[in-house]
Design a protein around this motif. Structure first.
Motif, PDB file in Angstrom:
ATOM      1  N   ILE A   1      28.069   9.466  24.177  1.00 34.32           N
ATOM      2  CA  ILE A   1      28.090  10.764  24.863  1.00 34.32           C
ATOM      3  C   ILE A   1      26.668  11.316  24.838  1.00 34.32           C
ATOM      4  O   ILE A   1      26.129  11.651  23.778  1.00 34.32           O
ATOM      5  CB  ILE A   1      29.066  11.737  24.187  1.00 34.32           C
ATOM      6  N   SER A   2      26.032  11.425  25.990  1.00 39.88           N
ATOM      7  CA  SER A   2      24.647  11.872  26.081  1.00 39.88           C
ATOM      8  C   SER A   2      24.588  13.383  26.240  1.00 39.88           C
ATOM      9  O   SER A   2      25.610  14.067  26.397  1.00 39.88           O
ATOM     10  CB  SER A   2      23.949  11.183  27.261  1.00 39.88           C
TER      11      SER A   2
ATOM     12  N   ARG B   1      36.305  15.289  31.881  1.00 38.44           N
ATOM     13  CA  ARG B   1      35.230  14.336  31.587  1.00 38.44           C
ATOM     14  C   ARG B   1      35.511  13.516  30.320  1.00 38.44           C
ATOM     15  O   ARG B   1      34.591  12.916  29.770  1.00 38.44           O
ATOM     16  CB  ARG B   1      33.872  15.043  31.437  1.00 38.44           C
TER      17      ARG B   1
ATOM     18  N   LYS C   1      36.284   7.446  25.671  1.00 35.90           N
ATOM     19  CA  LYS C   1      35.598   8.510  24.939  1.00 35.90           C
ATOM     20  C   LYS C   1      36.530   9.171  23.930  1.00 35.90           C
ATOM     21  O   LYS C   1      36.105   9.578  22.839  1.00 35.90           O
ATOM     22  CB  LYS C   1      35.056   9.542  25.910  1.00 35.90           C
TER      23      LYS C   1
ATOM     24  N   SER D   1      27.715  18.866  31.191  1.00 36.30           N
ATOM     25  CA  SER D   1      28.764  18.876  32.205  1.00 36.30           C
ATOM     26  C   SER D   1      30.140  19.039  31.583  1.00 36.30           C
ATOM     27  O   SER D   1      31.038  19.653  32.170  1.00 36.30           O
ATOM     28  CB  SER D   1      28.713  17.575  33.014  1.00 36.30           C
ATOM     29  N   PHE D   2      30.307  18.530  30.350  1.00 32.53           N
ATOM     30  CA  PHE D   2      31.583  18.679  29.655  1.00 32.53           C
ATOM     31  C   PHE D   2      31.859  20.151  29.359  1.00 32.53           C
ATOM     32  O   PHE D   2      32.968  20.647  29.561  1.00 32.53           O
ATOM     33  CB  PHE D   2      31.556  17.842  28.371  1.00 32.53           C
TER      34      PHE D   2
ATOM     35  N   LYS E   1      23.273  15.102  28.780  1.00 31.35           N
ATOM     36  CA  LYS E   1      23.672  15.520  30.118  1.00 31.35           C
ATOM     37  C   LYS E   1      25.183  15.519  30.258  1.00 31.35           C
ATOM     38  O   LYS E   1      25.774  16.410  30.867  1.00 31.35           O
ATOM     39  CB  LYS E   1      23.026  14.584  31.151  1.00 31.35           C
ATOM     40  N   GLN E   2      25.843  14.522  29.682  1.00 34.21           N
ATOM     41  CA  GLN E   2      27.300  14.502  29.709  1.00 34.21           C
ATOM     42  C   GLN E   2      27.878  15.670  28.915  1.00 34.21           C
ATOM     43  O   GLN E   2      28.917  16.232  29.263  1.00 34.21           O
ATOM     44  CB  GLN E   2      27.824  13.175  29.144  1.00 34.21           C
TER      45      GLN E   2
END
Length: 672
Positions: free
Chosen positions: A647-648, A616, A621, A654-655, A650-651
Motif C-alpha cells: 500500500i503506497s 479501494r 489488500k 485515494s483510500f 498515493k494509494q
C-alpha cells in the motif's frame, strides 16, 4: 494369467524374428482384457454388445500328426490360448458364450441369435455380425449348408413364423416383412438384388437412422419367398480363391430384414424394426495368402475397413468426442450396431491351428474390446392418421363458440333450449373452444374433424380426444373471455395514467425543476449535443438533505468529473468554481473524526470480508492488512496503513478520500 509347464515349447519352432515381433505386439492386448475382466459372473446388461466365440475344428489335411490346438475351451463362457512370449503361461478370455469344436449350428443359433428376434416385434433394431480371420468359418456360421443351415436361414424362418402369428386376424397389429441384400466391395455399396444399380450412397435421416436410397426391397411372406430372392443374390457376391481358402469372401455382405407393424385400431401406431445379418470379410496376411494384383487390392480394402472398425470400437470404449464412423462405408453402415440403437451380437470365429495363432489372438482382442461397447436400443414408433375423404365445412362450422352464439341473435338465445350433449348436430360443436376453427388452416381442420368423426363412430373403443362436456366448455369459455376483458381494462388504465403524467409535466415544467431531490420523479428527456455526455454523481449525506428541506435556498454541491481533474460546481451557474480540495471544507471536523475512527475500528477489529467493504480494498489488500495486524498488533492511527507492504502513499490518499466521507455520512444517518 496361469502358469503352464508343459505343452508350450514347440510354439516358437521355426518362427523368424520379424514374425516374433508381430506376435508380441498382437498378444499385448490380452493382458488388458484380462485386467478389465471385472464382475464376469454377473449377468451383462441388455444394451451391451454380446460377444460369442466359435472355435472351428481342424480342417482336413491341415493338422499334422503332432499338431496340437493353440486354443482350448475352459467352460461355456471362457477359453485360454497359449502365450508365445512365455511358454509356461496361457492367456485367458471371458465372453458371453464359447462354442467349441463340437458345437452345432443349432447350438449357436439358439444360444445367441434367437433371443434377440423378439425385439423386432417391439419396434427395435438388432444385428448379428460374424467376425474373424479368413478361413475361420464366418460364412459357414452365417449361411451354412443345406444339411446344416446357418444363422441367416434359421433366423428368417423363425422371424416369418413370428410375424404370421402376431399379424393374424384378430390381432391388434398387421405385420409385413421386406428384405434387402448388399455387399461392400472395395468401398463401394452394391445391391446384390439389383447388380446393375451401381454404387449406392449411405445417408442419415433427421432422426439419426442410417438408410441407403435406391436399395431394392423385396416383400417376403414365407421362407419360399426368401429363398427365391436370396439364393440368386448370393451368387452375385464377390468371392475368390487364395492359399488359405478356395472360396474366400472378397466383400462384406449385409442382409437387411425390415419388419413393419401397423396398428389396426386407433391411435394407429406404426413400428419399424430392422435386423442386420452381416458376414464380414476376414482380415488377411498377404504373405500367407499369396495375394497379387486384384486380390492384393481387395485385401487392402478389407483390412482398411476392419482397421477402421477397430478404431470405432476403441473410440467408443474410451468415450472420445468423435467416433470415426464416416472413415469407412462398413462402419458407417454399422453405426446402429456399434454404439447405436440395436441389440448387437458379435460372433468371433477363430481357428485352432498354430499357423493361425496371430490372427486368432487379434480376433480375440477385438472381441474383448467389443463387449465393452454400450448400445442404447429404443422403440421406433410413430403415429399415422387414418386417411378419410375430405369433409366440406359450412360457415357455422368454421365459427368459434362465441361467434356462433352471437350469430344466433338475442331471440334464439332467450327461447332456445340447450342441446343434449349426447347428440351434437355438427362436428365442430365437439371441438374445444380454446382453439378457434376460423384461425386454423382449413386442411388441418378437415383432418381433425375426420379423426374426431372416426373416433365417435367406434363407440367405446374410440377416445374422444377433441370433445369435452358442455358444462365444462361453457365454464372455460367464460373464464377465457373474462381474462381477455381484464387484460384490455388494464391496458386502457395504463394508457390513461401515462397520458395524465405527460399532461402534468407539460403544464408545470418549473415545479419539475425545483422539486426536492428526495422526491421520486421520472427522468427528464434532453437533447445531448456533445459526443460524450458528462457523468455526474451527487454526494449528499442525510444531514445536507435535511438542511435543504429546512432551508430551500441552500446550495447543493455536485462532484463533477471533467477530463482528468475533479472540480466542485454549484447548481447555480453564476457561482464561481471552487478549488479541488474544497469538498473537505463542506464536512464538519466532527464528521471527519467519526469517519476516521470508524475506519480505524474496521482496520483493528474487522475480518477480511469486512475490510473488503471499504473502497479501494480488495481481497489481496484485505489479507495483507489482517496479516500485518496479527504480526505487529493493532493500528494506532489510519495513516499506519502505509506501513503495510503493498500500500503506497498515493494509494493511501485515494483510500482516505474514497472512504472518510461515506463512512462519516453513514455514521450520521445511522440513527435515523
Amino acid at each position: 494369467m496361469e502358469r503352464r509347464a508343459q505343452g508350450s515349447s514347440s510354439m516358437d519352432a521355426g518362427v523368424p524374428a520379424r514374425r516374433r515381433r508381430e506376435m508380441a505386439a498382437a498378444t499385448s492386448g490380452a493382458g488388458r482384457c484380462r485386467l478389465s475382466k471385472v464382475g464376469a459372473g454377473q449377468r451383462p446388461p441388455p444394451a451391451r454388445v454380446r460377444v460369442a466365440v466359435r472355435l472351428r475344428p481342424f480342417m482336413d489335411g491341415a493338422a499334422g500328426e503332432n499338431d496340437t490346438p493353440c486354443v482350448r475351451g475352459l467352460d461355456s463362457c471362457s477359453l485360454e490360448i497359449a502365450n508365445w512370449r512365455n511358454h509356461q503361461e496361457t492367456l485367458k478370455y471371458q465372453f458371453d458364450a464359447f462354442y467349441g469344436e463340437r458345437s452345432s449350428q443349432q447350438d449357436i443359433y439358439a444360444g445367441s441369435v434367437q433371443p434377440i428376434l423378439r425385439h423386432l416385434l417391439e419396434g427395435q433394431n438388432a444385428s448379428v455380425l460374424a467376425y474373424g480371420p479368413t478361413g475361420a468359418g464366418k460364412t459357414h456360421t452365417m449361411l451354412g449348408s443345406p444339411e446344416q443351415p446357418g444363422v441367416i436361414p434359421r433366423a428368417l424362418m423363425d422371424l416369418l413364423q413370428l410375424t404370421r402369428e402376431e399379424g393374424a386376424e384378430g390381432r391388434p397389429w398387421a405385420l409385413s416383412v421386406t428384405m434387402s441384400y448388399l455387399e461392400i466391395y472395395q468401398e463401394k455399396v452394391l445391391d446384390l438384388l439389383e447388380p446393375s444399380s451401381g454404387d449406392l450412397v449411405i445417408r442419415e435421416d433427421c432422426r439419426g437412422n442410417i438408410l441407403i436410397p435406391g436399395l431394392t426391397q423385396k416383400p417376403i411372406a414365407s421362407f419360399a419367398d426368401f429363398e427365391r430372392h436370396f439364393l440368386p443374390a448370393s451368387r452375385n457376391r464377390t468371392v475368390g480363391a487364395t492359399r488359405l481358402n478356395q472360396r474366400s469372401s472378397r466383400s462384406h455382405a449385409v442382409l437387411l430384414v425390415k419388419v413393419d407393424q401397423r396398428e389396426r385400431l386407433a391411435p394407429f401406431r406404426q413400428r419399424e424394426g430392422k435386423l442386420y445379418l452381416i458376414d464380414l470379410a476376414g482380415s488377411e496376411d498377404n504373405r500367407r495368402t499369396g495375394n497379387k494384383g486384384l486380390r492384393l487390392k481387395e485385401s487392402g480394402a478389407i483390412n482398411t475397413s476392419l482397421f477402421v472398425l477397430g478404431k470405432v470400437v476403441d473410440a467408443l470404449n474410451q468415450g472420445l468426442p468423435r467416433v470415426p464412423y464416416r472413415d469407412s462405408k462398413l462402419t458407417r453402415l454399422l453405426q446402429d450396431s456399434l454404439g447405436g440403437s440395436a441389440h448387437s451380437i458379435l460372433i468371433a470365429n477363430i481357428a485352432p491351428e498354430r499357423c493361425f495363432y496371430l490372427d486368432t489372438v487379434s480376433a480375440l482382442n477385438f472381441a474383448a474390446r467389443s463387449k465393452e461397447v454400450i448400445n442404447r436400443p429404443f422403440t421406433n414408433e410413430s403415429l399415422q392418421l387414418h386417411v378419410l375423404a375430405p369433409i366440406k365445412l359450412s360457415k357455422k362450422e368454421l365459427l368459434g363458440p362465441s361467434e356462433a352464439k352471437r350469430a344466433r341473435g338475442p331471440e334464439e338465445e332467450e327461447t332456445g333450449s340447450p342441446e343434449p350433449p349426447a347428440a351434437p348436430s355438427s362436428a365442430s360443436q365437439k371441438l374445444s373452444p380454446l382453439q378457434k376453427l376460423n384461425s386454423m388452416d382449413p386442411a388441418m381442420v378437415e383432418r381433425l374433424l375426420s379423426l374426431d368423426r372416426l373416433l365417435g363412430s367406434q363407440g367405446s373403443q374410440g377416445t374422444p380426444l377433441l370433445s369435452t362436456p358442455r358444462r365444462e366448455r361453457m365454464v372455460l369459455m367464460k373464464t377465457v373471455e373474462a381474462k381477455d376483458l381484464e387484460i384490455e381494462r388494464l391496458k386502457m388504465k395504463q394508457k390513461e395514467l401515462e397520458a395524465k403524467v405527460l399532461a402534468q409535466e407539460a403544464a408545470h415544467p418549473k415545479e419539475k425543476e425545483n422539486c426536492s431531490p428526495t422526491m421520486l420523479r421520472p427522468l427528464a428527456r434532453r437533447t445531448v449535443t456533445v459526443a460524450k455526455p458528462l457523468k455526474k454523481a451527487v454526494v449528499m449525506p442525510l444531514q445536507l438533505i435535511q438542511e435543504q428541506a429546512a432551508y430551500p435556498n441552500a446550495e447543493i454541491h455536485i462532484l463533477k468529473k471533467k477530463g482528468r481533474k475533479r472540480k466542485l460546481e454549484s447548481l447555480d451557474a453564476s457561482e464561481p468554481e471552487k478549488g479541488e480540495d474544497c469538498w473537505e471544507l463542506q464536512i464538519s471536523p466532527e464528521l471527519l473524526a467519526h469517519g476516521r475512527q470508524k475506519i480505524l475500528d474496521l482496520l483493528n477489529e474487522g475480518s477480511a470480508r469486512d475490510l473488503r467493504s471499504l473502497q479501494r480494498i480488495g481481497q489481496k489488500k484485505a489479507q495483507l492488512i489482517v496479516g500485518w495486524r496479527e504480526l505487529h498488533g493493532p493500528f494506532s492511527q489510519v495513516e499506519d496503513l502505509e506501513r503495510v507492504e503493498g500500500i503506497s502513499g498515493k494509494q493511501m490518499e485515494s483510500f482516505l478520500k474514497a472512504n472518510i466521507l461515506g463512512l462519516a455520512a453513514g455514521q450520521h444517518c445511522g440513527p435515523s
